[in-house]
Design a protein around this motif. Sequence first.
Motif, mmCIF file in Angstrom:
data_model
loop_
_atom_site.group_PDB
_atom_site.id
_atom_site.type_symbol
_atom_site.label_atom_id
_atom_site.label_comp_id
_atom_site.label_asym_id
_atom_site.label_seq_id
_atom_site.Cartn_x
_atom_site.Cartn_y
_atom_site.Cartn_z
ATOM 1 N N SER A 1 -28.259 103.580 -28.437
ATOM 2 C CA SER A 1 -27.342 104.714 -28.342
ATOM 3 C C SER A 1 -28.048 105.930 -27.776
ATOM 4 C CB SER A 1 -26.771 105.056 -29.721
ATOM 5 O OG SER A 1 -26.044 103.964 -30.226
ATOM 6 N N PHE A 2 -27.370 106.582 -26.839
ATOM 7 C CA PHE A 2 -27.876 107.792 -26.205
ATOM 8 C C PHE A 2 -27.125 109.010 -26.722
ATOM 9 C CE2 PHE A 2 -29.483 104.804 -23.176
ATOM 10 C CZ PHE A 2 -30.576 105.423 -22.588
ATOM 11 N N ALA A 3 -27.840 110.115 -26.855
ATOM 12 C CA ALA A 3 -27.205 111.424 -26.996
ATOM 13 C C ALA A 3 -27.014 111.920 -25.571
ATOM 14 C CB ALA A 3 -28.109 112.380 -27.772
ATOM 15 N N ALA A 4 -25.901 112.604 -25.321
ATOM 16 C CA ALA A 4 -25.627 113.098 -23.977
ATOM 17 C C ALA A 4 -24.897 114.423 -24.044
ATOM 18 C CB ALA A 4 -24.786 112.074 -23.205
ATOM 19 N N GLY B 1 -31.388 111.401 -24.128
ATOM 20 C CA GLY B 1 -32.384 110.621 -24.857
ATOM 21 C C GLY B 1 -31.767 109.638 -25.824
ATOM 22 N N LEU B 2 -32.568 108.675 -26.225
ATOM 23 C CA LEU B 2 -32.129 107.682 -27.202
ATOM 24 C C LEU B 2 -32.077 108.297 -28.591
ATOM 25 C CD1 LEU B 2 -34.180 104.568 -26.060
ATOM 26 C CD2 LEU B 2 -31.700 104.852 -25.957
ATOM 27 N N CYS B 3 -31.022 107.975 -29.329
ATOM 28 C CA CYS B 3 -30.903 108.501 -30.695
ATOM 29 C C CYS B 3 -30.782 107.389 -31.733
ATOM 30 C CB CYS B 3 -29.734 109.476 -30.799
ATOM 31 S SG CYS B 3 -28.129 108.790 -30.404
ATOM 32 N N ALA C 1 -28.078 111.981 -35.653
ATOM 33 C CA ALA C 1 -29.286 111.905 -34.815
ATOM 34 C C ALA C 1 -29.005 112.431 -33.412
ATOM 35 C CB ALA C 1 -29.799 110.465 -34.760
ATOM 36 N N ALA C 2 -27.831 112.135 -32.885
ATOM 37 C CA ALA C 2 -27.457 112.603 -31.532
ATOM 38 C C ALA C 2 -27.364 114.113 -31.495
ATOM 39 C CB ALA C 2 -26.145 111.962 -31.108
ATOM 40 N N VAL C 3 -26.708 114.708 -32.479
ATOM 41 C CA VAL C 3 -26.566 116.164 -32.522
ATOM 42 C C VAL C 3 -27.927 116.822 -32.675
ATOM 43 C CG1 VAL C 3 -25.638 118.089 -33.861
ATOM 44 C CG2 VAL C 3 -24.177 116.149 -33.282
ATOM 45 N N ALA C 4 -28.791 116.254 -33.514
ATOM 46 C CA ALA C 4 -30.131 116.810 -33.713
ATOM 47 C C ALA C 4 -30.922 116.778 -32.400
ATOM 48 C CB ALA C 4 -30.867 116.043 -34.804
#
Length: 144
Positions: A95-98, A71-73, A137-140
Amino acid sequence: MADRFYPARPILAVSTAVIRDGRVLVAQRANAPGAGLFSLPGGLVEIGETLAEAAARELMEEVAVAAAPIGLCSARDIIIRDGDGRVERHFVVLSFAARWISGAGMVSAEAADIRWIRPDEAAGLPTTEGLAKVLAAAVALAEP
């Protein structure tokens, strides 16, 4: 690419925050803009590919890591003006979280150094503006 300078419209780019065991992969930019700063691996979206496809492709091309975007972060504008105030560069970076799949990561022509860091360790590195917020935000998103 010459068309990145003084563009007629913003240029669409993606980056990827790969999460692996509570750590995020960051890469030290080898080229301008931001040479020498740590950021997320990424690059331009190509015609015919989705944002998630571009994020996964750029990650593999830049640092040899495979990951599944979840998802987008973050979304950022990077606007650089010349001495006369004209827009020299304008990137819109999504930016994406992956989640990590494979690959330890490696340096390349675009990434002078790579590190797997805890998000709070970004404060001790020279980074692109707002990187710490993107990592958090990515980690969350990846590890709720």
